[in-house]
Design a protein around this motif. Structure first.
Motif, short mmCIF file in Angstrom:
data_model
loop_
_atom_site.label_atom_id
_atom_site.label_comp_id
_atom_site.label_asym_id
_atom_site.label_seq_id
_atom_site.Cartn_x
_atom_site.Cartn_y
_atom_site.Cartn_z
N ARG A 261 0.82 -1.22 0.00
CA ARG A 261 0.00 0.00 0.00
C ARG A 261 0.85 1.26 0.00
O ARG A 261 0.49 2.26 -0.63
N THR A 262 1.94 1.24 0.74
CA THR A 262 2.73 2.46 0.93
C THR A 262 3.89 2.60 -0.03
O THR A 262 4.39 3.70 -0.25
N GLY A 263 4.37 1.50 -0.59
CA GLY A 263 5.57 1.55 -1.42
C GLY A 263 6.82 1.85 -0.64
O GLY A 263 7.83 2.28 -1.20
N VAL A 264 6.79 1.62 0.68
CA VAL A 264 7.95 1.90 1.52
C VAL A 264 9.13 1.01 1.08
O VAL A 264 8.94 -0.16 0.73
N PRO A 265 10.35 1.54 1.03
CA PRO A 265 11.51 0.73 0.66
C PRO A 265 11.62 -0.52 1.53
O PRO A 265 11.55 -0.42 2.77
N TYR A 266 11.83 -1.66 0.90
CA TYR A 266 11.73 -2.93 1.60
C TYR A 266 12.89 -3.84 1.24
O TYR A 266 13.17 -4.07 0.04
N VAL A 267 13.55 -4.36 2.27
CA VAL A 267 14.53 -5.44 2.12
C VAL A 267 14.07 -6.57 3.02
O VAL A 267 13.88 -6.38 4.23
N GLY A 268 13.85 -7.75 2.46
CA GLY A 268 13.36 -8.88 3.24
C GLY A 268 14.26 -10.08 3.13
O GLY A 268 15.22 -10.10 2.35
N SER A 269 13.96 -11.08 3.94
CA SER A 269 14.70 -12.34 3.88
C SER A 269 13.78 -13.47 4.32
O SER A 269 12.57 -13.30 4.44
N CYS A 270 14.39 -14.61 4.59
CA CYS A 270 13.65 -15.85 4.88
C CYS A 270 13.82 -16.28 6.34
O CYS A 270 13.74 -17.48 6.65
N GLY A 271 14.07 -15.33 7.22
CA GLY A 271 14.41 -15.67 8.59
C GLY A 271 13.39 -16.55 9.28
O GLY A 271 12.21 -16.23 9.35
N ALA A 272 13.87 -17.69 9.81
CA ALA A 272 13.09 -18.64 10.61
C ALA A 272 11.90 -19.23 9.86
O ALA A 272 10.92 -19.65 10.47
N LEU A 273 11.99 -19.30 8.54
CA LEU A 273 10.96 -20.02 7.79
C LEU A 273 11.16 -21.53 7.86
O LEU A 273 10.44 -22.29 7.21
N ASP A 274 12.10 -21.96 8.69
CA ASP A 274 12.32 -23.39 8.90
C ASP A 274 11.52 -23.92 10.07
O ASP A 274 11.63 -25.11 10.40
N MET A 275 10.70 -23.08 10.71
CA MET A 275 10.06 -23.53 11.95
C MET A 275 8.64 -23.03 12.11
O MET A 275 8.31 -21.89 11.75
N ILE A 332 18.27 -14.15 -0.10
CA ILE A 332 18.15 -15.55 0.29
C ILE A 332 19.47 -16.04 0.90
O ILE A 332 20.50 -16.04 0.23
N PRO A 333 19.45 -16.46 2.18
CA PRO A 333 20.67 -16.99 2.82
C PRO A 333 20.79 -18.50 2.54
O PRO A 333 20.17 -19.31 3.22
N VAL A 372 15.27 -10.52 -6.46
CA VAL A 372 15.62 -11.59 -5.51
C VAL A 372 17.09 -11.92 -5.73
O VAL A 372 17.54 -12.02 -6.88
N GLN A 373 17.83 -12.09 -4.64
CA GLN A 373 19.24 -12.43 -4.78
C GLN A 373 19.63 -13.51 -3.78
O GLN A 373 19.36 -13.40 -2.59
N ARG A 374 20.28 -14.55 -4.29
CA ARG A 374 20.82 -15.59 -3.43
C ARG A 374 22.22 -15.17 -2.96
O ARG A 374 22.99 -14.60 -3.72
N LEU A 375 22.52 -15.51 -1.71
CA LEU A 375 23.84 -15.21 -1.15
C LEU A 375 24.39 -16.46 -0.47
O LEU A 375 23.64 -17.17 0.21
N PRO A 376 25.69 -16.75 -0.61
CA PRO A 376 26.27 -17.99 -0.08
C PRO A 376 26.60 -17.90 1.40
O PRO A 376 27.71 -18.26 1.82
N TYR A 377 25.65 -17.43 2.19
CA TYR A 377 25.88 -17.25 3.62
C TYR A 377 24.68 -17.78 4.41
O TYR A 377 23.58 -17.93 3.87
N ALA A 378 24.90 -18.01 5.69
CA ALA A 378 23.79 -18.25 6.62
C ALA A 378 23.26 -16.91 7.10
O ALA A 378 23.97 -15.89 7.06
#
Length: 399
Positions: A261-275, A332-333, A372-378
């Protein structure tokens, strides 16, 4: 324009109590007005009539005064939201009611900006109030006795409430900050990542960290909707797990809605999507028998998400990010989405993670502003935190 404390309730059943509160607020030197939310006729004198509030419903008063109590109360709640959010003179809002009155008034309170004083005196305030308060800063005060006339107890409770809302209305302070505010989401298993990001950005930004327990994500997005955030670093999207799989810390279906709705600048990730989060182990639903569990503490049991569940979440998240036309980056970690998902830890499952990552990449429609960008890190590696900071600086420049 003089700012006003609005006193909301159903004057057909609680007229004396509403007048009592108004008179005390007025003695504190504030303008005070009763907003009547009754759905049946009465002779009580009020400042703002129920018909005036009902006129704010898209269908007009006839959509509110239907003669059926259930539909009338629901429609009046909608009308009150529209009424109160159109006011530009709200110094504070106090409501009184039982379970029905609380459900009638609370949506209007939730619709007001964070920081606007809100106090609900309710017969249900000593119980489970999450459904009423939601992501807002509503103060709930238990009425002790029923709100069915003035007596020695109710007079004391209501007087305290009246003076409390008056005090808040007179002393509300929005602290001036040279730094713009950003919202971040964190869980115990992503704390190290978020702490590193906060350290890296705190000299230039006021970093507001929200615990990703369902309400935390909603609170962050409410601030975005209220225009109080200049950006979001959504490290921990775990609430989606509980929404889709029935955990105890679910997002609402509107997760990511404020970003769209707002178009606010956004950086996201997949944190704790394992649980997925449940209570004590004996509360895990029977249909999950045989699944991999981890006892986080005596009150919280974690369940590892499967490949199928991860694919479902990846599609769900991707579809919602596609609705966002502001600058978006999803990082993506690849080496683990939580402290429990790295090599040697109990939730390490590269195949399940791959299903999540593939689903996100296959669903998100990439544009110059959405990537979307994959990164070779945890997720908790310093390099991943540095990447979040770098991409946040990038998306901020795009607005």
């Amino acid at each position: 324009m003089s700012r006003c404390v609005y006193i909301a309730g159903t004057a057909d059943t609680k007229g004396d109590e509403l007048s009592y509160i108004r008179d005390i607020v007025a003695t504190e030197g504030l303008v005070a007005q009763i907003v009547d939310l009754s759905t049946s006729p009465h002779a009580m004198s009020v400042d703002i009539a129920a018909a005036d509030v009902a006129g704010h419903h898209p269908g007009g008063p006839s959509a509110v005064f239907t003669g059926d109590r259930g539909s009338a109360v629901s429609a009046m709640a909608d009308a009150f939201v529209r009424f109160i959010t159109k006011r530009d003179d709200v110094a504070g809002l106090i409501g009184i009611g039982g379970s029905g009155g609380t459900a009638l008034i609370a949506p209007g309170m939730r619709a007001l900006p964070i920081g606007t004083p809100k106090l609900m005196v309710s017969t249900v305030a000593s119980g489970q109030v999450a459904g009423y308060v939601g992501p807002s800063d509503i103060c709930m005060m238990y009425s002790v006795t029923d709100l069915a006339g003035l007596n020695r107890i109710s007079r004391t409770i209501l007087a305290n409430a009246a003076r409390a809302i008056a005090g808040m209305a007179k002393s509300v302070i929005f602290h001036e900050e040279d730094r713009a505010a950003i919202g971040l989401t964190m869980f115990g298993v992503t704390t190290r990542c978020v702490s590193q990001v906060v350290t890296g950005l705190s000299s230039g930004y006021d970093c507001l960290v929200f615990h990703a327990t369902g309400t935390g994500g909603q609170s962050m997005e409410k601030l975005a909707d209220s225009g109080l955030l200049c950006g979001v670093i959504d490290v921990t999207t775990t609430e989606v797990c509980d929404l889709l799989m029935g955990g105890i810390f679910p997002a609402s279906d509107d997760r990511f809605g404020a970003i769209a709705r707002t178009g606010v600048p956004y950086v996201g990730s997949c944190g704790a999507l394992d649980m997925i989060n449940f209570g004590p182990q004996n509360t895990v639903p029977d249909h999950y028998a045989g699944r991999q569990l981890y006892r986080h503490n005596p009150q919280v049991t974690l369940m590892r998400t499967t490949r199928e569940e991860n694919a479902r979440m990846g599609i769900w998240i991707g579809e919602r990010l596609n609705r966002c036309n502001g600058p978006v980056r999803l990082l993506i970690p690849e080496k683990g989405v939580s402290a429990l998902d790295v090599l040697g830890q109990p939730f390490h499952d590269p195949e399940a993670d791959a299903a999540l990552f593939d689903a996100i990449e296959n669903t998100v429609v990439v544009t110059p502003h959405r990537r979307v960008q994959r990164l070779p890190y945890a997720i908790n590696d310093p390099e991943f935190a540095a990447a979040l900071i770098h991409h946040f600086h990038e998306v901020v420049k795009e607005v």
